[in-house]
Design an enzyme around this catalytic site. Sequence first.
Site, mmCIF file in Angstrom:
data_model
loop_
_atom_site.group_PDB
_atom_site.id
_atom_site.type_symbol
_atom_site.label_atom_id
_atom_site.label_comp_id
_atom_site.label_asym_id
_atom_site.label_seq_id
_atom_site.Cartn_x
_atom_site.Cartn_y
_atom_site.Cartn_z
ATOM 1 N N PRO A 1 21.343 -29.692 -17.505
ATOM 2 C CA PRO A 1 22.073 -29.053 -16.399
ATOM 3 C C PRO A 1 22.586 -30.057 -15.377
ATOM 4 O O PRO A 1 23.482 -29.747 -14.596
ATOM 5 C CB PRO A 1 21.012 -28.138 -15.773
ATOM 6 C CG PRO A 1 19.994 -27.921 -16.834
ATOM 7 C CD PRO A 1 19.960 -29.196 -17.626
ATOM 8 N N ASP B 1 44.880 -24.561 -30.146
ATOM 9 C CA ASP B 1 43.728 -23.947 -29.491
ATOM 10 C C ASP B 1 43.775 -24.139 -27.984
ATOM 11 O O ASP B 1 44.390 -25.074 -27.473
ATOM 12 C CB ASP B 1 42.425 -24.563 -30.018
ATOM 13 C CG ASP B 1 41.962 -23.891 -31.300
ATOM 14 O OD1 ASP B 1 42.412 -22.770 -31.564
ATOM 15 O OD2 ASP B 1 41.152 -24.500 -32.029
ATOM 16 N N GLU C 1 10.799 -28.678 -19.393
ATOM 17 C CA GLU C 1 11.399 -29.240 -18.185
ATOM 18 C C GLU C 1 12.326 -30.417 -18.483
ATOM 19 O O GLU C 1 12.852 -31.045 -17.567
ATOM 20 C CB GLU C 1 10.312 -29.695 -17.212
ATOM 21 C CG GLU C 1 9.518 -28.549 -16.601
ATOM 22 C CD GLU C 1 10.406 -27.606 -15.803
ATOM 23 O OE1 GLU C 1 11.226 -28.089 -15.008
ATOM 24 O OE2 GLU C 1 10.273 -26.378 -15.994
ATOM 25 N N ARG D 1 35.748 -29.801 -35.272
ATOM 26 C CA ARG D 1 37.113 -29.276 -35.355
ATOM 27 C C ARG D 1 38.165 -30.378 -35.298
ATOM 28 O O ARG D 1 39.303 -30.177 -35.729
ATOM 29 C CB ARG D 1 37.365 -28.281 -34.215
ATOM 30 C CG ARG D 1 36.545 -27.022 -34.303
ATOM 31 C CD ARG D 1 36.853 -26.086 -33.151
ATOM 32 N NE ARG D 1 38.230 -25.637 -33.195
ATOM 33 C CZ ARG D 1 38.684 -24.639 -33.926
ATOM 34 N NH1 ARG D 1 37.856 -23.978 -34.719
ATOM 35 N NH2 ARG D 1 39.957 -24.299 -33.907
#
Length: 419
Positions: A88, A168, A115, A153
């Site tokens: 994060p 895309d 964690e 991709r």
Amino acid sequence: MNVTIVTAFPGFFRDFLSESMIGRAIRNGFIRVDVVDLRDFGTGNYRQVDDYAFGGGGGMVLLPDVLEKALDTVEAGKGPAYVVCPSPQGDLLSQEIVETLAARDHVVIICGHYEGLDERFIEKRVDREISMGDFVLTGGEIPAMAVIDAMARLVPGVIGKESAVVEDSFFRGMLDHPHYTRPSEWDGVPAPDVLLSGHAAEIENWRRSEAAARTLARRPELISKANIRQYLPKGVYAALVHSPVLDRKGEKTTAAVTGLDLSDIGRSCRTYGLDRFLVTTPLASQRDLVKTMAAHWTGGTGGDVNPDRKEAFGTIKIFPSLDRATEWVTRREKEPPLIIGTTARRREGGFHWLEAKRRILREKKPVLFVFGTGSGLHEEVLGRCHIVLQPLSGGFGDYNHLSVRTAVGVVLDRFFGWR
């Protein structure tokens, strides 16, 4: 594409690596993905890979020595790697990051859990932390799948049609256009007639128009990174004006044509997909000079020596005034162009380039960018422009004296550069 996943939960990846597009790509040898069980490097009888976080507060942290042993083993077998850790606290994942990772010879993705990883290991061995967004997951396994899928991709052969990758969302900087399939009418709502027409050019125009409209409505911030040239239904032109312009004292004057301006700006116009490069000067002798230089590079021996310069000079068209150039664009496009002026001087009502970019997409008119030689365009020219861009600026001082050649390159890249 060569990826190694280090995880305490290898079972997460069994179906992911065997099904659908990723599974076919692995079986066909287009990509290689190895999964390393972190517990193989754990300590003690229970193969411990984590311990309580210092300072309390609950939660477990993956052990740095276990992580390092796993990474050392991977690199001993497959060579040095670019090490990524989903977190994060990382950089928000984007298409640009995906392309950067896909260009690496070997990528190791270390999946945190609980964690996360001991910070000392991150500082020592992790090259980049990557975040999926402003939310928290139970571990790094799902982000690792997303990164691998996005990278795959880009590998030739993985997607059946490479055009599907190019079209895309985000690849060109814009969102994708809407898609429809059978039946042609569902729940009382028909598919757009143009998609059923069989007219390839009209379908392509519709798709690009819808992609631009959707991006403007839903994610307008993306426009800053998009090359909008292919989303414009009309032509785009650049004009280099030699009169009326300003001299160093701010007086009205006529500037001389230079071969360096013609060559460099012509190359910029060709690079960024403009239709023509319009050169305006009221002096017949100067127009003859431009014709002579253009003829040398397009029809003479110069073109044989330097084909790239031949293409650049091939975009040039000469006019005695900006009015005549604008009339020519109007006849060619069957409507007057949106005229965008440029200046190095602060001027009331100046447009930020991003706002101008959005307006171009909304109005769908032909576009004429106007650049001035000497010390810039005279107010007679700026006054007739529909938009005048704010001056280019940078650095820490008030010095703002770019050559017109440099200014053209910067401005065109902002509008027609590809991310």
